[in-house]
Scaffold this active site. Structure first.
Site, PDB file in Angstrom:
ATOM      1  N   TYR A 241      45.230  36.093  30.240  1.00 56.83           N
ATOM      2  CA  TYR A 241      45.800  35.029  30.952  1.00 56.83           C
ATOM      3  C   TYR A 241      45.619  33.879  29.608  1.00 56.83           C
ATOM      4  O   TYR A 241      46.250  32.779  29.912  1.00 56.83           O
ATOM      5  CB  TYR A 241      44.876  34.363  31.711  1.00 56.83           C
TER       6      TYR A 241
ATOM      7  N   LYS B 233      40.102  49.856  29.873  1.00 58.36           N
ATOM      8  CA  LYS B 233      41.172  50.781  29.920  1.00 58.36           C
ATOM      9  C   LYS B 233      41.441  51.294  28.601  1.00 58.36           C
ATOM     10  O   LYS B 233      42.124  51.333  27.896  1.00 58.36           O
ATOM     11  CB  LYS B 233      42.578  49.939  30.181  1.00 58.36           C
TER      12      LYS B 233
ATOM     13  N   ASP C 288      41.435  51.693  36.641  1.00 58.56           N
ATOM     14  CA  ASP C 288      41.885  52.244  37.673  1.00 58.56           C
ATOM     15  C   ASP C 288      41.026  53.312  38.369  1.00 58.56           C
ATOM     16  O   ASP C 288      40.717  53.161  39.978  1.00 58.56           O
ATOM     17  CB  ASP C 288      43.169  53.455  37.275  1.00 58.56           C
TER      18      ASP C 288
ATOM     19  N   ASP D 237      39.731  39.724  37.552  1.00 58.97           N
ATOM     20  CA  ASP D 237      40.422  38.683  38.600  1.00 58.97           C
ATOM     21  C   ASP D 237      40.971  39.653  39.903  1.00 58.97           C
ATOM     22  O   ASP D 237      40.488  39.363  41.091  1.00 58.97           O
ATOM     23  CB  ASP D 237      41.778  38.465  37.968  1.00 58.97           C
TER      24      ASP D 237
ATOM     25  N   ASP E 151      39.096  40.437  43.740  1.00 61.00           N
ATOM     26  CA  ASP E 151      39.613  40.273  45.202  1.00 61.00           C
ATOM     27  C   ASP E 151      39.438  41.499  45.918  1.00 61.00           C
ATOM     28  O   ASP E 151      39.417  41.389  47.177  1.00 61.00           O
ATOM     29  CB  ASP E 151      41.093  39.810  44.746  1.00 61.00           C
TER      30      ASP E 151
HETATM   31  C1  IPM Z   1      40.878  33.328  40.550  1.00 63.04           C
HETATM   32  C2  IPM Z   1      42.342  32.720  40.794  1.00 63.04           C
HETATM   33  C3  IPM Z   1      43.017  32.126  39.538  1.00 63.04           C
HETATM   34  C4  IPM Z   1      42.600  33.215  38.268  1.00 63.04           C
HETATM   35  C5  IPM Z   1      44.375  31.784  39.635  1.00 63.04           C
HETATM   36  C6  IPM Z   1      44.340  30.606  40.538  1.00 63.04           C
HETATM   37  C7  IPM Z   1      44.620  30.946  38.297  1.00 63.04           C
HETATM   38  O1  IPM Z   1      43.110  33.913  41.040  1.00 63.04           O
HETATM   39  O2  IPM Z   1      39.867  32.282  40.286  1.00 63.04           O
HETATM   40  O3  IPM Z   1      40.793  34.434  40.590  1.00 63.04           O
HETATM   41  O4  IPM Z   1      43.631  34.100  38.200  1.00 63.04           O
HETATM   42  O5  IPM Z   1      41.725  33.277  37.635  1.00 63.04           O
HETATM   43 MG    MG Z   2      41.968  35.806  41.389  1.00 64.98          MG
END
Ligand code: IPM
Ligand code: MG
Length: 357
Positions: free
Chosen positions: A141, A191, A224, A248, A252
């Site tokens: 990122y 990885k 993975d 990230d 999620d």
């Molecule tokens: C998070 C979000 C952010 C990230 C985005 C909104 C840039 O998805 O905090 O996980 O990818 O870090």
């Molecule tokens: Mg995120």
């Protein structure tokens, strides 16, 4: 204690959930005799609309002078045009980088009261308690990126995943220290069978663990495989440390274990200065403005803020226990209600406040 807290409500449901977080912090201040001074600043899409900049200089300056920051969420369809000059997300990435917030702590805890809200079987998720350390200011990122038009009229775009020893060492140390206060196990996710950067990550991880944390068990898992294990045997993990993008995505995925993204807080911290606390969910434009968003992730983020930035452990625990009691009594926002009766954002905030009092 006196503390300066900056509120960054942001976009979508951000303002709705941050309002509940502020109520909770105000109640804690009153009950425990602290004085919190709040300043609200724009970030994300609303800051683009007003100032043409997702992280205005004034917002950043207020954050730098603060003791802690509570953020809602940024982004939404209004600012999704791929040809736009800037994006709301840029504001979030920039504040993390500017404040040196290299460690993102994301606890994935399945409350015993929410086991039935999980999409997974109760026997798989019950008892899950993982603390993720996502590296937050390096990797894909933040590496060099670019795009160009090719001779054939097509385009080429690239991003670079890049890490240095020092960036890996500091996050691994935080993970190791956290494991000492927990079940003394750290899993590093990479990885390394494909990526050079992962092979460096793994070497540094193993060296730091062996040299500095002989009392902590450690293992390496490929990303993975980790995606699979996280839903197959989430209970087998204690502390997990990983690079920015893997963290990230995996967090999620992990957020579904307790049934809703609406339950999970996060803390972004550096080696000094204010920490930034936020729910891990996004701006949820589909439900914004309807008063139905789950404020519990933000309320739990205020507990992390009190614990990590203000060292107010008893106050943090009081908030977590109040949330637990509200859930134990069966109150649910719509994300957790599974079609059953549900309450709104403010009502949920009021119930937590009542338990706190
Ligand atoms: C998070 C979000 C952010 C990230 C985005 C909104 C840039 O998805 O905090 O996980 O990818 O870090
Ligand atoms: Mg995120």
């Amino acid at each position: 204690m006196q503390a300066k807290i900056v509120l960054l409500p942001g976009d979508g449901i951000g303002p709705e959930v941050v309002a509940q977080g502020e109520r909770i912090l105000q109640a804690v201040a009153k009950k425990y005799g602290h004085s919190f001074q709040f300043t609200t600043c724009p970030i994300g899409g609303c800051a683009i609309d007003e100032f043409g900049d997702p992280l205005p200089e004034k917002t950043l300056a207020a954050c730098r002078e603060s003791d802690a920051i509570l953020l809602g969420a940024v982004g939404g369809p209004k600012w999704d045009d791929p040809t736009a000059k800037t994006r709301p997300e840029v504001g979030l990435l920039k504040i993390r980088k500017e404040l040196g917030l290299f460690a993102n702590l994301r606890p994935i805890f399945v409350s015993p009261h929410l086991v039935s809200s999980s999409p997974l079987k109760a026997e798989v998720v019950a008892g899950t308690n993982i603390l993720f350390f996502r590296e937050l200011t390096g990797g894909l990122y933040f590496g060099k990126s670019g795009k160009e038009t090719n001779a054939d009229g097509g385009e080429t775009a690239f991003n670079t995943m890049i890490y240095s020893t020092h960036e890996i060492e500091r996050i691994v140390r935080l993970a190791g220290q956290a494991a000492r206060g927990r079940n003394k196990r750290v899993t590093s996710v990479d990885k390394a069978n494909v990526l050079e950067v992962s092979r460096l990550w793994r070497r540094v991880f193993e060296r730091v663990m062996k040299e500095e944390f002989p009392d902590i068990q450690f293992e390496n898992v490929l990303v993975d495989a980790m995606a699979m294990y996280l839903v197959a045997r989430p209970k087998s993990f204690d502390v997990v440390v990983t690079e920015n993008m893997f963290g990230d995505i995996l967090t999620d995925e992990g957020s579904q274990l307790p049934g809703s993204l609406g339950m999970l807080p996060s803390a972004s911290i550096g080696s000094s200065g204010p920490g930034l606390y936020e729910p891990i969910h996004g701006s949820a434009p589909d439900i914004a403005g309807r008063g139905i968003a789950n404020p519990l992730a933000t309320i739990l983020a205020t507990a992390m803020l009190l614990r990590h930035s203000l060292k107010l452990d008893a106050e943090a625990t009081a908030i977590e226990q109040a949330v637990d009691r509200v859930l134990a009594k069966g109150h649910r926002t719509s994300d957790l209600a599974m079609g059953g009766p549900s309450i709104g954002t403010t009502e949920m905030g009021s119930l937590v406040l009542a338990e706190l009092a």
